[in-house]
Design a protein around this motif. Structure first.
Motif, PDB file in Angstrom:
ATOM      1  N   UNK A  37       0.819  -1.212   0.000  1.00  0.00           N
ATOM      2  CA  UNK A  37       0.000   0.000   0.000  1.00  0.00           C
ATOM      3  C   UNK A  37       0.853   1.262   0.000  1.00  0.00           C
ATOM      4  N   UNK A  38       2.176   1.104  -0.055  1.00  0.00           N
ATOM      5  CA  UNK A  38       3.074   2.249  -0.120  1.00  0.00           C
ATOM      6  C   UNK A  38       3.754   2.611   1.190  1.00  0.00           C
ATOM      7  N   UNK A  39       3.465   1.901   2.276  1.00  0.00           N
ATOM      8  CA  UNK A  39       4.110   2.187   3.553  1.00  0.00           C
ATOM      9  C   UNK A  39       5.557   1.724   3.504  1.00  0.00           C
ATOM     10  N   UNK A  40       6.409   2.435   4.233  1.00  0.00           N
ATOM     11  CA  UNK A  40       7.822   2.085   4.331  1.00  0.00           C
ATOM     12  C   UNK A  40       8.194   1.955   5.802  1.00  0.00           C
ATOM     13  N   UNK A  41       9.035   0.979   6.102  1.00  0.00           N
ATOM     14  CA  UNK A  41       9.509   0.782   7.472  1.00  0.00           C
ATOM     15  C   UNK A  41      10.301   2.005   7.909  1.00  0.00           C
ATOM     16  N   UNK A  84       6.076  -5.674  21.020  1.00  0.00           N
ATOM     17  CA  UNK A  84       4.949  -5.011  21.662  1.00  0.00           C
ATOM     18  C   UNK A  84       3.993  -6.090  22.139  1.00  0.00           C
ATOM     19  N   UNK A  85       3.889  -6.247  23.431  1.00  0.00           N
ATOM     20  CA  UNK A  85       3.001  -7.244  24.039  1.00  0.00           C
ATOM     21  C   UNK A  85       3.288  -8.657  23.538  1.00  0.00           C
ATOM     22  N   UNK A  86       4.558  -8.962  23.307  1.00  0.00           N
ATOM     23  CA  UNK A  86       4.937 -10.309  22.905  1.00  0.00           C
ATOM     24  C   UNK A  86       4.831 -10.592  21.419  1.00  0.00           C
ATOM     25  N   UNK A  87       4.509  -9.573  20.613  1.00  0.00           N
ATOM     26  CA  UNK A  87       4.398  -9.722  19.158  1.00  0.00           C
ATOM     27  C   UNK A  87       5.336  -8.704  18.514  1.00  0.00           C
ATOM     28  N   UNK A  88       6.137  -9.178  17.561  1.00  0.00           N
ATOM     29  CA  UNK A  88       7.081  -8.272  16.905  1.00  0.00           C
ATOM     30  C   UNK A  88       6.332  -7.310  15.975  1.00  0.00           C
ATOM     31  N   UNK A  89       6.647  -6.028  16.117  1.00  0.00           N
ATOM     32  CA  UNK A  89       6.057  -4.948  15.333  1.00  0.00           C
ATOM     33  C   UNK A  89       7.170  -4.143  14.679  1.00  0.00           C
ATOM     34  N   UNK A  90       6.760  -3.298  13.752  1.00  0.00           N
ATOM     35  CA  UNK A  90       7.683  -2.356  13.124  1.00  0.00           C
ATOM     36  C   UNK A  90       6.904  -1.078  12.798  1.00  0.00           C
ATOM     37  N   UNK A  91       7.506   0.069  13.053  1.00  0.00           N
ATOM     38  CA  UNK A  91       6.872   1.338  12.699  1.00  0.00           C
ATOM     39  C   UNK A  91       6.964   1.517  11.193  1.00  0.00           C
ATOM     40  N   UNK A  92       5.852   1.962  10.597  1.00  0.00           N
ATOM     41  CA  UNK A  92       5.809   2.187   9.162  1.00  0.00           C
ATOM     42  C   UNK A  92       5.141   3.535   8.889  1.00  0.00           C
ATOM     43  N   UNK A  93       5.491   4.134   7.764  1.00  0.00           N
ATOM     44  CA  UNK A  93       5.005   5.469   7.426  1.00  0.00           C
ATOM     45  C   UNK A  93       4.640   5.529   5.951  1.00  0.00           C
ATOM     46  N   UNK A  94       3.614   6.307   5.655  1.00  0.00           N
ATOM     47  CA  UNK A  94       3.194   6.556   4.279  1.00  0.00           C
ATOM     48  C   UNK A  94       3.140   8.052   4.066  1.00  0.00           C
ATOM     49  N   UNK A  95       3.929   8.553   3.138  1.00  0.00           N
ATOM     50  CA  UNK A  95       3.916   9.966   2.783  1.00  0.00           C
ATOM     51  C   UNK A  95       2.731  10.201   1.856  1.00  0.00           C
ATOM     52  N   UNK A  96       1.903  11.182   2.176  1.00  0.00           N
ATOM     53  CA  UNK A  96       0.734  11.480   1.345  1.00  0.00           C
ATOM     54  C   UNK A  96       1.070  12.544   0.322  1.00  0.00           C
ATOM     55  N   UNK A  97       0.615  12.331  -0.877  1.00  0.00           N
ATOM     56  CA  UNK A  97       0.713  13.335  -1.916  1.00  0.00           C
ATOM     57  C   UNK A  97      -0.587  14.112  -1.893  1.00  0.00           C
ATOM     58  N   UNK A  98      -0.564  15.265  -1.238  1.00  0.00           N
ATOM     59  CA  UNK A  98      -1.768  16.064  -1.090  1.00  0.00           C
ATOM     60  C   UNK A  98      -2.035  16.837  -2.376  1.00  0.00           C
TER      61      UNK A  98
END
Length: 146
Positions: free
Chosen positions: A119-123, A130-144
């Motif tokens: 969907x265009x998100x990048x790590x 987090x609470x025993x489950x591996x997570x990763x922060x991801x971000x999507x830059x919006x083209x306004x």
């Protein structure tokens, strides 16, 4: 798939019950992860969901935090049918067209990272527990569009 978009105070009791049921069924019971699912953020969130036969079939919430929009609690009752992608596309479009946000952030379960990348998100972090489950922060830059 038809989506409802509501603030917390607009949800009916039945909608709220079914949203919480699905979230607890998957995030707490199925994933064997006891944590405070009812976290108080729902009050300030926009809730995007679909229903069929009185049950929530797909759900996410979004809210402003630290100067950007956050998407969370992304879930589809039936996986592998494209409902998650349709839901996320709707959520991204809503944020793009109804807010001034220039980016969206989320904490993805590492196993779902490929889904969000499609969907265009990048790590934007290293994996974290987090609470025993591996997570990763991801971000999507919006083209306004102006």
């Amino acid at each position: 798939m038809e989506f409802a978009v509501k603030r917390f105070e607009e949800l009916t009791l039945e909608e709220l019950y079914e949203i919480l049921r699905l979230r607890v069924d998957v995030f707490v019971v199925e994933q064997d992860c006891p944590y405070p699912e009812i976290d108080g953020i729902d009050y300030d969130s926009i809730h995007v969901f679909s229903m069929e036969n009185g049950r929530v079939t797909a759900y996410l919430r979004y809210f402003e935090s630290d100067g950007c929009m956050r998407i969370g609690r992304v879930i589809a009752a039936e996986r592998g049918k494209g409902h998650g992608k349709e839901l996320m596309t709707k959520g991204i479009d809503l944020i793009r067209t109804t807010t001034n946000a220039d980016r969206i952030v989320l904490g993805a379960q590492v196993v779902a990272m490929g889904f969000y990348e499609s969907l265009g998100f990048k790590a934007c972090s290293e994996p974290y527990d987090e609470d025993g489950i591996m997570h990763i922060a991801m971000s999507l830059q919006l083209n306004k569009e102006k």
